[in-house]
Enzyme design. Structure first.
Site, PDB file in Angstrom:
ATOM      1  N   HIS A 198      48.649  51.926  32.341  1.00 38.88           N
ATOM      2  CA  HIS A 198      48.646  52.415  34.200  1.00 38.88           C
ATOM      3  C   HIS A 198      46.858  51.987  34.031  1.00 38.88           C
ATOM      4  O   HIS A 198      46.089  53.103  34.449  1.00 38.88           O
ATOM      5  CB  HIS A 198      48.826  54.222  34.013  1.00 38.88           C
ATOM      6  CG  HIS A 198      50.322  54.719  33.902  1.00 38.88           C
ATOM      7  ND1 HIS A 198      50.578  53.732  34.888  1.00 38.88           N
ATOM      8  CD2 HIS A 198      50.823  54.922  32.832  1.00 38.88           C
ATOM      9  CE1 HIS A 198      51.991  54.772  34.322  1.00 38.88           C
ATOM     10  NE2 HIS A 198      52.063  54.885  33.422  1.00 38.88           N
TER      11      HIS A 198
ATOM     12  N   SER B  89      24.897  33.881  42.203  1.00 39.96           N
ATOM     13  CA  SER B  89      25.817  34.359  43.776  1.00 39.96           C
ATOM     14  C   SER B  89      24.062  34.466  44.548  1.00 39.96           C
ATOM     15  O   SER B  89      22.651  33.817  44.110  1.00 39.96           O
ATOM     16  CB  SER B  89      24.837  35.729  43.854  1.00 39.96           C
ATOM     17  OG  SER B  89      24.459  36.161  45.514  1.00 39.96           O
TER      18      SER B  89
ATOM     19  N   LYS C 135      23.942  37.765  38.955  1.00 34.74           N
ATOM     20  CA  LYS C 135      24.964  37.521  38.875  1.00 34.74           C
ATOM     21  C   LYS C 135      25.465  37.046  38.462  1.00 34.74           C
ATOM     22  O   LYS C 135      25.294  35.575  38.380  1.00 34.74           O
ATOM     23  CB  LYS C 135      25.806  38.200  39.887  1.00 34.74           C
ATOM     24  CG  LYS C 135      25.239  38.742  41.300  1.00 34.74           C
ATOM     25  CD  LYS C 135      26.264  40.460  41.574  1.00 34.74           C
ATOM     26  CE  LYS C 135      27.335  40.339  41.402  1.00 34.74           C
ATOM     27  NZ  LYS C 135      28.498  39.338  42.473  1.00 34.74           N
TER      28      LYS C 135
ATOM     29  N   GLU D 118      38.911  33.702  39.024  1.00 37.28           N
ATOM     30  CA  GLU D 118      39.062  34.373  40.072  1.00 37.28           C
ATOM     31  C   GLU D 118      40.272  33.355  40.486  1.00 37.28           C
ATOM     32  O   GLU D 118      41.380  33.537  41.370  1.00 37.28           O
ATOM     33  CB  GLU D 118      38.079  35.032  41.105  1.00 37.28           C
ATOM     34  CG  GLU D 118      37.416  36.080  40.004  1.00 37.28           C
ATOM     35  CD  GLU D 118      36.186  36.347  41.176  1.00 37.28           C
ATOM     36  OE1 GLU D 118      35.841  37.811  41.245  1.00 37.28           O
ATOM     37  OE2 GLU D 118      35.776  36.095  42.006  1.00 37.28           O
TER      38      GLU D 118
END
Length: 458
Positions: free
Chosen positions: A153, A274, A280, A287
């Site tokens: 979970h 970024s 970043k 992704e």
């Protein structure tokens, strides 16, 4: 191509919707290979003269050289790769080219070409999966004893080792390879010689062409042979399952690379920055792998929908069978390569993992198990005792394994000092010695077996 049946040529829109050369040109190697085998069989069976067969084979070799060097030209009026090859062959050798299509149809021709292409795609997938497995095994060996939180979970559940966690993905990929292998075994029958749908009256030798193309045997039913795309669906379903596994691994890398986790730093080669925030480091390769899995699943669903209502035998809908497979192949290859690179170069933050391994009193189950094993307490009672110990640790602001023996005995007097042999995160993982468990010794055993499965020496 359609001869004297039609008085007028097709409308421009009809030519466009009917043409598949823009994508099926990828089959040119398979088309030429199958055509060479077919014409050799026709000559061997006395169906065409040997001189014509020799001229056809020589012409096909010249076409292959041209396509290899310059690519396949596209002419919508010729519709597909099969007619492009035949038309070019006629330009090179004249009327003898017309004998190539004896005893076959574009229906069995495309079914054969496509099977050959998918068979190659399966082999590529197997090689890509094996490369990722090798990367996982290598990194798992480095971290067979690295303690980290295990989750259910997405909550800290029990300590495990990073090696054990990485080897879980090895097992998923092992099943993926087996699915592709099963798909390959099923597809390895040759449709060539089934002609349009009913077979042919020419004395063809389908066993010879099947074996020459590396198939195990010819297909047993001509209707099924030209209309079957199970092999493409098998490939897509195998690719989809593999993509889902890659997506799960990608998701974990994305989470682990975030500051709240801090479990891994992905290399610059597999990250981006970024345009506005210079600090970043975005896990874009992971992704995109996660995103591409949806496109691969969509390709599988697309072909399922195309095939679901088609009567026997061939229908033009089946021209749309190739693009989903081609797209899935390209995306899967990218994802496997990207994930392999990320795993090979990832910098795992072992100390951060270890620090969080005890979060949420992750060794609580070890206390309950100890009470059952050493004090003879029924598990359900041990579960309640452990719950009270967790509450005490929360109140004291310490980890469960940091409670003193007196504090633990205040919860239940049957708890003895030996409990500390299993209560720390390191002790917990060391104690999980059941087959398939996270104990470092067990993980190393599985790594050794995996190396043997992959043919890795040492």
């Amino acid at each position: 191509m359609w001869g004297g049946r039609f008085a007028e040529g097709p409308a421009a829109v009809m030519r466009e919707i009917n043409a598949s050369i823009g994508f099926d040109k990828r089959l040119w190697r398979q088309d030429i290979a199958a055509s060479k085998v077919h014409v050799a069989m026709l000559a061997a069976q006395g169906i065409v003269d040997q001189a014509d067969a020799d001229a056809i084979e020589e012409g096909l070799d010249r076409i292959a050289d041209d396509y290899e060097a310059d690519g396949v030209p596209e002419d919508a009026s010729l519709e597909d790769i099969h007619m492009h090859v035949e038309a070019r062959l006629a330009e090179l050798i004249g009327p003898a080219a017309g004998r190539l299509h004896t005893a076959r149809s574009r229906n069995d021709q495309v079914a054969t070409d496509f099977r050959l292409w998918v068979r190659d795609a399966i082999d590529e997938a197997g090689a890509g999966i094996a490369a990722l497995q090798r990367a996982l095994v290598s990194r798992a060996a480095e971290h067979a004893g690295t303690v980290m939180p295990g989750f259910t979970h997405l909550q800290a559940a029990q300590p495990v080792t990073l090696g054990h966690h990485l080897m879980a993905y090895y097992e998923m990929l092992r099943r993926d390879r087996s699915r592709f292998a099963d798909a390959r075994a099923r597809l390895n029958e040759s449709p060539l010689g089934s002609a349009a749908l009913a077979g042919t009256g020419f004395p063809v030798d389908r066993e010879a062409t099947a074996l020459a193309l590396g198939f195990d045997r010819p297909t047993a039913n001509s209707l099924d042979a030209v209309s079957d795309r199970d092999f493409a669906l098998d490939y897509l379903m195998s690719a989809t399952q593999c993509a889902l596994h890659l997506s799960r691994l990608a998701e974990e890398l994305i989470l682990w690379a975030s500051q709240p986790f801090g479990f891994v730093q992905l290399s610059d080669a597999w990250s981006t920055g970024s345009s506005i925030m210079p600090q970043k480091r975005n896990p874009d390769a992971a992704e995109l792998t996660r995103g591409h899995s949806g496109r691969i699943l969509g390709a599988m669903a697309s072909l399922c929908v195309t095939m679901k209502g088609l009567p026997l035998a061939y229908s033009k809908d089946m021209q749309d069978d190739k693009q989903p497979v081609f797209d899935a192949h390209d995306l899967l290859g990218l994802c496997l390569a990207a994930m392999t690179g990320m795993i090979e170069s990832a910098a795992f933050q072992s100390e951060r993992m270890r620090a969080l391994a005890a979060a949420g009193h992750a060794t609580a189950t070890d206390l309950a198990d100890w009470l059952v094993r050493e004090a003879g307490v029924p598990f359900r009672e041990a579960h309640h005792i452990t719950g009270r110990a967790v509450k005490l640790a929360d109140k004291a602001g310490v980890a469960l394994w940091e409670l003193t023996i007196d504090q633990l005995r205040s919860v239940d007097e049957r708890i003895g000092p030996a409990v500390f042999d299993v209560l720390s995160p390191d002790a917990s993982v060391k104690s999980r010695t059941s087959y398939g468990g996270t104990a470092p010794a067990r993980v190393r055993e599985r790594i050794a077996a995996a190396r043997k499965e992959l043919g890795i020496s040492g």
